[in-house]
Design a protein around this motif. Sequence first.
Motif, PDB file in Angstrom:
ATOM      1  N   GLN A   2       7.982  -2.474   1.104  1.00 36.90           N
ATOM      2  CA  GLN A   2       7.002  -2.867   0.104  1.00 36.90           C
ATOM      3  C   GLN A   2       6.315  -4.141   0.581  1.00 36.90           C
ATOM      4  O   GLN A   2       6.990  -5.030   1.126  1.00 36.90           O
ATOM      5  CB  GLN A   2       7.700  -3.183  -1.221  1.00 36.90           C
ATOM      6  N   ILE A   4       2.624  -6.845  -0.193  1.00 37.40           N
ATOM      7  CA  ILE A   4       1.385  -7.143  -0.904  1.00 37.40           C
ATOM      8  C   ILE A   4       0.340  -7.505   0.133  1.00 37.40           C
ATOM      9  O   ILE A   4       0.577  -8.348   1.002  1.00 37.40           O
ATOM     10  CB  ILE A   4       1.591  -8.300  -1.896  1.00 37.40           C
ATOM     11  N   CYS A   5      -0.789  -6.868   0.040  1.00 37.96           N
ATOM     12  CA  CYS A   5      -1.869  -7.129   0.987  1.00 37.96           C
ATOM     13  C   CYS A   5      -2.407  -8.538   0.774  1.00 37.96           C
ATOM     14  O   CYS A   5      -2.641  -8.959  -0.359  1.00 37.96           O
ATOM     15  CB  CYS A   5      -2.984  -6.101   0.813  1.00 37.96           C
ATOM     16  N   CYS A  12      -3.339  -5.886  -3.396  1.00 41.53           N
ATOM     17  CA  CYS A  12      -2.783  -4.545  -3.632  1.00 41.53           C
ATOM     18  C   CYS A  12      -1.314  -4.481  -3.229  1.00 41.53           C
ATOM     19  O   CYS A  12      -0.930  -4.991  -2.169  1.00 41.53           O
ATOM     20  CB  CYS A  12      -3.574  -3.508  -2.843  1.00 41.53           C
ATOM     21  N   GLU A  13      -0.504  -3.851  -4.063  1.00 37.30           N
ATOM     22  CA  GLU A  13       0.904  -3.639  -3.744  1.00 37.30           C
ATOM     23  C   GLU A  13       1.017  -2.328  -2.990  1.00 37.30           C
ATOM     24  O   GLU A  13       0.639  -1.272  -3.503  1.00 37.30           O
ATOM     25  CB  GLU A  13       1.731  -3.613  -5.025  1.00 37.30           C
ATOM     26  N   MET A  14       1.531  -2.398  -1.789  1.00 46.14           N
ATOM     27  CA  MET A  14       1.541  -1.228  -0.911  1.00 46.14           C
ATOM     28  C   MET A  14       2.965  -0.869  -0.497  1.00 46.14           C
ATOM     29  O   MET A  14       3.877  -1.692  -0.522  1.00 46.14           O
ATOM     30  CB  MET A  14       0.712  -1.509   0.346  1.00 46.14           C
ATOM     31  N   THR A  15       3.105   0.374  -0.098  1.00 47.27           N
ATOM     32  CA  THR A  15       4.339   0.838   0.521  1.00 47.27           C
ATOM     33  C   THR A  15       3.963   1.412   1.876  1.00 47.27           C
ATOM     34  O   THR A  15       2.986   2.154   2.000  1.00 47.27           O
ATOM     35  CB  THR A  15       5.005   1.930  -0.337  1.00 47.27           C
ATOM     36  N   THR A  27       0.754   3.803   1.292  1.00 40.70           N
ATOM     37  CA  THR A  27       0.236   4.117  -0.042  1.00 40.70           C
ATOM     38  C   THR A  27       0.013   2.807  -0.794  1.00 40.70           C
ATOM     39  O   THR A  27       0.614   1.778  -0.465  1.00 40.70           O
ATOM     40  CB  THR A  27       1.223   4.990  -0.847  1.00 40.70           C
ATOM     41  N   GLY A  28      -0.872   2.845  -1.769  1.00 41.15           N
ATOM     42  CA  GLY A  28      -1.123   1.690  -2.626  1.00 41.15           C
ATOM     43  C   GLY A  28      -2.296   0.845  -2.189  1.00 41.15           C
ATOM     44  O   GLY A  28      -2.726  -0.040  -2.931  1.00 41.15           O
ATOM     45  N   HIS A  29      -2.839   1.086  -1.013  1.00 41.94           N
ATOM     46  CA  HIS A  29      -3.973   0.294  -0.546  1.00 41.94           C
ATOM     47  C   HIS A  29      -5.253   0.816  -1.193  1.00 41.94           C
ATOM     48  O   HIS A  29      -5.335   1.978  -1.594  1.00 41.94           O
ATOM     49  CB  HIS A  29      -4.085   0.353   0.970  1.00 41.94           C
ATOM     50  N   THR A  30      -6.221  -0.072  -1.270  1.00 41.08           N
ATOM     51  CA  THR A  30      -7.504   0.295  -1.876  1.00 41.08           C
ATOM     52  C   THR A  30      -8.587   0.438  -0.821  1.00 41.08           C
ATOM     53  O   THR A  30      -9.621   1.031  -1.082  1.00 41.08           O
ATOM     54  CB  THR A  30      -7.922  -0.777  -2.895  1.00 41.08           C
ATOM     55  N   GLU A  35      -4.687  -0.824   4.713  1.00 43.18           N
ATOM     56  CA  GLU A  35      -3.920   0.152   5.492  1.00 43.18           C
ATOM     57  C   GLU A  35      -3.610  -0.403   6.883  1.00 43.18           C
ATOM     58  O   GLU A  35      -2.475  -0.310   7.364  1.00 43.18           O
ATOM     59  CB  GLU A  35      -4.708   1.458   5.590  1.00 43.18           C
TER      60      GLU A  35
END
Length: 116
Positions: A2, A4-5, A12-15, A27-30, A35
């Motif tokens: 996990q 955070i960008c 964005c909170e990403m995995t 996943t989780g990126h905007t 990414e």
Amino acid sequence: MQLICINCPKGCEMTVERGADGAVKVTGHTCPRGEAYAIAELTNPTRMVTGLVRVAGTRRPLPVKTRTAIPKGKIAEVTNLLANTTVLPPKKIGDLVIENACDTGVDVIATAMCAV
Ligand code: SF4
């Protein structure tokens, strides 16, 4: 993993994970910047390094930084190198302080001035 960008205030909170086939999935990126950041954090995390080096003839140290980010695994080695480096004045902002620090391919440069 996990994370955070940090590329913009949206945060964005990403995995990010590596699948059984070895492919990296985010996943989780905007946006694409998030990414790319997530993939880099999983495969080759890097950081800028800042620090101080001694200046010959004065007790006032010179602030420095790596010109670009370096692999996280090299941070301790580069920090150690900074702690054991003494430069000769004068230096101005952007001047080369250490070339190819610890074989990272990245130079350390001055971020302030020092006079004779
Ligand atoms: S993924 Fe894109 S929108 Fe989200 S925090 Fe990162 S840079 Fe900003």
